[in-house]
Scaffold this motif. Structure first.
Motif, PDB file in Angstrom:
ATOM      1  N   HIS A  90       1.026  -1.029   0.471  1.00  0.00           N
ATOM      2  CA  HIS A  90       0.202   0.147   0.102  1.00  0.00           C
ATOM      3  C   HIS A  90       0.957   0.956  -0.259  1.00  0.00           C
ATOM      4  O   HIS A  90       0.554   2.132   0.339  1.00  0.00           O
ATOM      5  CB  HIS A  90      -0.810  -0.023   1.022  1.00  0.00           C
ATOM      6  CG  HIS A  90      -2.440  -0.840   0.314  1.00  0.00           C
ATOM      7  ND1 HIS A  90      -3.569  -0.856   0.410  1.00  0.00           N
ATOM      8  CD2 HIS A  90      -2.162  -2.514   1.174  1.00  0.00           C
ATOM      9  CE1 HIS A  90      -3.959  -1.334   0.658  1.00  0.00           C
ATOM     10  NE2 HIS A  90      -3.158  -2.729   0.935  1.00  0.00           N
ATOM     11  N   THR A  91       2.215   1.459  -0.749  1.00  0.00           N
ATOM     12  CA  THR A  91       3.312   2.284  -0.031  1.00  0.00           C
ATOM     13  C   THR A  91       2.996   2.964  -2.177  1.00  0.00           C
ATOM     14  O   THR A  91       3.116   4.211  -1.880  1.00  0.00           O
ATOM     15  CB  THR A  91       4.843   1.501  -0.526  1.00  0.00           C
ATOM     16  OG1 THR A  91       4.902   0.498  -0.222  1.00  0.00           O
ATOM     17  CG2 THR A  91       4.612   1.721   1.381  1.00  0.00           C
ATOM     18  N   ASP A  92       2.281   1.999  -2.911  1.00  0.00           N
ATOM     19  CA  ASP A  92       2.710   2.927  -4.064  1.00  0.00           C
ATOM     20  C   ASP A  92       1.822   4.225  -4.707  1.00  0.00           C
ATOM     21  O   ASP A  92       2.853   5.011  -5.072  1.00  0.00           O
ATOM     22  CB  ASP A  92       2.697   1.476  -5.394  1.00  0.00           C
ATOM     23  CG  ASP A  92       1.220   1.128  -5.105  1.00  0.00           C
ATOM     24  OD1 ASP A  92       0.568   1.642  -4.357  1.00  0.00           O
ATOM     25  OD2 ASP A  92       1.181  -0.203  -6.254  1.00  0.00           O
TER      26      ASP A  92
ATOM     27  N   HIS B   4       1.410   2.938   9.437  1.00  0.00           N
ATOM     28  CA  HIS B   4       1.802   1.936   8.876  1.00  0.00           C
ATOM     29  C   HIS B   4       2.843   2.253   7.282  1.00  0.00           C
ATOM     30  O   HIS B   4       4.531   1.463   7.290  1.00  0.00           O
ATOM     31  CB  HIS B   4       0.499   0.572   7.609  1.00  0.00           C
ATOM     32  CG  HIS B   4       0.987  -0.382   7.140  1.00  0.00           C
ATOM     33  ND1 HIS B   4       1.932  -1.470   7.120  1.00  0.00           N
ATOM     34  CD2 HIS B   4       0.704   0.145   5.525  1.00  0.00           C
ATOM     35  CE1 HIS B   4       2.592  -1.793   6.200  1.00  0.00           C
ATOM     36  NE2 HIS B   4       1.833  -0.866   5.073  1.00  0.00           N
ATOM     37  N   ILE B   5       2.661   3.101   6.745  1.00  0.00           N
ATOM     38  CA  ILE B   5       3.086   3.560   5.350  1.00  0.00           C
ATOM     39  C   ILE B   5       4.831   3.562   5.806  1.00  0.00           C
ATOM     40  O   ILE B   5       5.499   3.488   4.451  1.00  0.00           O
ATOM     41  CB  ILE B   5       2.082   4.426   4.010  1.00  0.00           C
ATOM     42  CG1 ILE B   5       0.641   4.408   4.448  1.00  0.00           C
ATOM     43  CG2 ILE B   5       2.819   5.162   3.343  1.00  0.00           C
ATOM     44  CD1 ILE B   5       0.546   2.811   3.539  1.00  0.00           C
TER      45      ILE B   5
ATOM     46  N   ASN C 126       7.796   2.343   4.351  1.00  0.00           N
ATOM     47  CA  ASN C 126       9.059   2.854   3.288  1.00  0.00           C
ATOM     48  C   ASN C 126      10.404   2.311   3.858  1.00  0.00           C
ATOM     49  O   ASN C 126      10.937   2.069   3.050  1.00  0.00           O
ATOM     50  CB  ASN C 126       8.874   3.896   3.090  1.00  0.00           C
ATOM     51  CG  ASN C 126       7.397   4.219   2.524  1.00  0.00           C
ATOM     52  OD1 ASN C 126       6.968   3.412   1.025  1.00  0.00           O
ATOM     53  ND2 ASN C 126       6.826   5.610   2.180  1.00  0.00           N
ATOM     54  N   GLN C 127      10.253   2.017   4.649  1.00  0.00           N
ATOM     55  CA  GLN C 127      11.491   2.596   6.140  1.00  0.00           C
ATOM     56  C   GLN C 127      12.376   0.673   5.387  1.00  0.00           C
ATOM     57  O   GLN C 127      13.262   0.164   5.354  1.00  0.00           O
ATOM     58  CB  GLN C 127      12.198   2.896   7.140  1.00  0.00           C
ATOM     59  CG  GLN C 127      13.194   2.526   7.400  1.00  0.00           C
ATOM     60  CD  GLN C 127      14.536   3.158   7.121  1.00  0.00           C
ATOM     61  OE1 GLN C 127      13.952   5.065   6.717  1.00  0.00           O
ATOM     62  NE2 GLN C 127      15.292   3.098   7.233  1.00  0.00           N
ATOM     63  N   ARG C 128      10.979   0.059   6.299  1.00  0.00           N
ATOM     64  CA  ARG C 128      11.180  -1.663   5.666  1.00  0.00           C
ATOM     65  C   ARG C 128      11.759  -1.875   4.249  1.00  0.00           C
ATOM     66  O   ARG C 128      12.516  -2.721   4.142  1.00  0.00           O
ATOM     67  CB  ARG C 128      10.733  -2.199   6.010  1.00  0.00           C
ATOM     68  CG  ARG C 128      10.386  -2.453   7.741  1.00  0.00           C
ATOM     69  CD  ARG C 128       8.979  -3.227   7.803  1.00  0.00           C
ATOM     70  NE  ARG C 128       7.409  -3.172   7.452  1.00  0.00           N
ATOM     71  CZ  ARG C 128       7.097  -2.011   8.621  1.00  0.00           C
ATOM     72  NH1 ARG C 128       7.626  -1.303   9.781  1.00  0.00           N
ATOM     73  NH2 ARG C 128       5.918  -1.679   8.224  1.00  0.00           N
TER      74      ARG C 128
ATOM     75  N   SER D 174       2.834  -4.949  10.931  1.00  0.00           N
ATOM     76  CA  SER D 174       2.272  -3.394  10.728  1.00  0.00           C
ATOM     77  C   SER D 174       1.346  -3.853   9.578  1.00  0.00           C
ATOM     78  O   SER D 174      -0.319  -3.441  10.053  1.00  0.00           O
ATOM     79  CB  SER D 174       3.194  -2.452   9.907  1.00  0.00           C
ATOM     80  OG  SER D 174       3.062  -1.082   9.544  1.00  0.00           O
ATOM     81  N   MET D 175       0.810  -4.556   8.765  1.00  0.00           N
ATOM     82  CA  MET D 175       0.050  -5.041   8.395  1.00  0.00           C
ATOM     83  C   MET D 175      -1.725  -5.478   8.968  1.00  0.00           C
ATOM     84  O   MET D 175      -2.574  -4.502   8.460  1.00  0.00           O
ATOM     85  CB  MET D 175       0.010  -5.691   6.671  1.00  0.00           C
ATOM     86  CG  MET D 175       1.295  -4.594   5.719  1.00  0.00           C
ATOM     87  SD  MET D 175       1.400  -5.602   4.458  1.00  0.00           S
ATOM     88  CE  MET D 175       1.981  -8.018   4.941  1.00  0.00           C
TER      89      MET D 175
END
Ligand code: GLA
Length: 382
Positions: free
Chosen positions: A34-36, A268-269, A273-275, A301-302
């Motif tokens: 869900h980062t895209d 979460h987002i 991103n860091q992960r 996290s999800m």
């Protein structure tokens, strides 16, 4: 999947011979969920489950579509490509979306297209991107187009957003078009710059096991769009254009501004991103056996912050880990679909068997279990 299977469907649907073939793979996302659409980072790879299209141009403006997973032939006109339902919305949608990207549809010929696929539908493995990218390869050939792969990925996304009505990001199409063997695609969804990152799974004697829960998801409705709206609300309240502009250090201040639910979506987002960055670095420095804990943290996290997991996904992830997976997480949009586990090659069968047993005990439908390998992106077939 073979060209001959696609050719057979083509012949029996259209009573003529195809002139070409193209393939489009599904994908799993290793990390970056869900980062895209928040313009962040993703790290998916194209998988050896794919869709093959057989095609031939026509001399009129008709488009005819057939597949082995639904009976009948869908017929449309190049002058009216919107409004189809079901699977036909994807190939018709990309033809329409090419028009949005400067292709003069008035100058093109109609076509017949028949598809066969080994990407399970509704499993969160982007069966839809596979249809889109194989169709884009077919149209590139029939219409002599020369659009680069990043543009084609955006064409596929536009088709999905507008013609299908699913508010998805660009990850799936990018993975299906840019994949390389034994590698993942590290994509910055803001700049659309990408790097091919070697995974080295074979050398480390590791494999990625897909655990398809058979809980169907649907992104054109429901939770996916709601999560996207919550992320947009978070960005607006934090007065940034997208959550990409929020860093780990900004989280304490964000907590004071956002309500509890929106804060967890944002967290979460930002942490996801860091992960992604952490996994890319670990792959380069310590190899694939080192990324398990980051995959685990992504799942947590999800499950807890973004709340897109379901009990079947949580169980698959827990049982895989308890039986020797190095890490595991749900993959894709969530609310069903598949989880992936990073497993020692020689443990894949035993881990799969343990998941099957645990699903039986829990009274869940039997999961689908298979190992996937990273492969090259969509291409014409000789
Ligand atoms: C679906 C969408 C993608 C992406 C993922 C979640 O697969 O199609 O664009 O948002 O969910 O990471």
């Amino acid at each position: 999947m073979t060209s001959s299977a696609a050719a057979e469907v083509f012949r029996s649907a259209f009573d003529r011979e195809p002139v070409g073939f193209a393939r489009g793979p599904g994908r799993v996302n290793l990390i970056g969920e869900h980062t895209d659409y928040n313009l962040g980072f993703v790290l998916p790879f194209a998988i050896d489950r794919e869709l093959v299209a057989a095609f031939a141009p026509r001399t009129d403006r008709l488009v005819r579509l057939a597949t082995d997973f639904e009976p009948g032939v869908v017929t449309a006109s190049l002058d009216d490509l919107r409004g189809a339902g079901g699977w036909a919305a994807y190939p018709l949608g990309v033809a329409w979306a090419l028009g949005e990207f400067g292709v003069e549809l008035a100058d093109q010929c109609g076509f017949d297209l028949a598809v066969v696929s080994t990407v399970p539908v509704g499993a969160g493995l982007s069966s839809s991107a596979a249809v889109e990218t194989a169709t884009l390869m077919a149209l590139s050939s029939m219409w002599s187009l020369d659009l680069d792969r990043l543009t084609l990925a955006q064409v596929g996304q536009r088709a999905e957003n507008v013609a299908v009505g699913a508010p998805t990001g660009v990850m799936d199409q990018a993975a299906s078009l840019l994949g390389q063997p034994d590698s993942a695609v590290f994509l910055d969804c803001r700049s659309l710059e990408y790097q091919i990152v070697g995974l080295g799974l074979g050398a480390a004697e590791l494999a990625v096991l897909v655990m398809d829960t058979h809980v169907k998801h649907e992104h054109a409705t429901g939770g996916y769009g709601q999560r996207r709206a919550e992320c947009e609300q978070g960005a607006a309240q934090l007065k940034v254009g997208s959550l990409r502009e929020v860093g780990l250090d900004d989280l304490p201040a964000a907590q004071g501004v956002l309500n509890e639910v929106v804060f967890r979506r944002v967290r979460h987002i930002v942490t996801e991103n860091q992960r992604v960055l952490d996994v890319v670095e670990l792959l380069g420095t310590q190899g694939p056996a080192s990324i398990g804990p980051v995959l685990d943290a992504s799942h947590a996290s999800m499950r807890d912050d973004f709340e897109i997991s379901v009990p079947e996904l949580d169980l698959a992830v827990e049982v895989a880990r308890a039986n020797g997976a190095l890490g595991a997480r749900m993959t894709g949009g969530g609310f069903g679909g598949s989880a992936i586990a990073l497993v020692p090659q020689d443990r894949a069968d035993a881990i799969g068997a343990a998941v099957v047993e645990a699903f039986s005990e829990a009274g869940y439908a039997q999961p689908g279990l298979f190992v996937v390998h990273p492969v090259a992106g969509a291409c014409p077939l000789g």
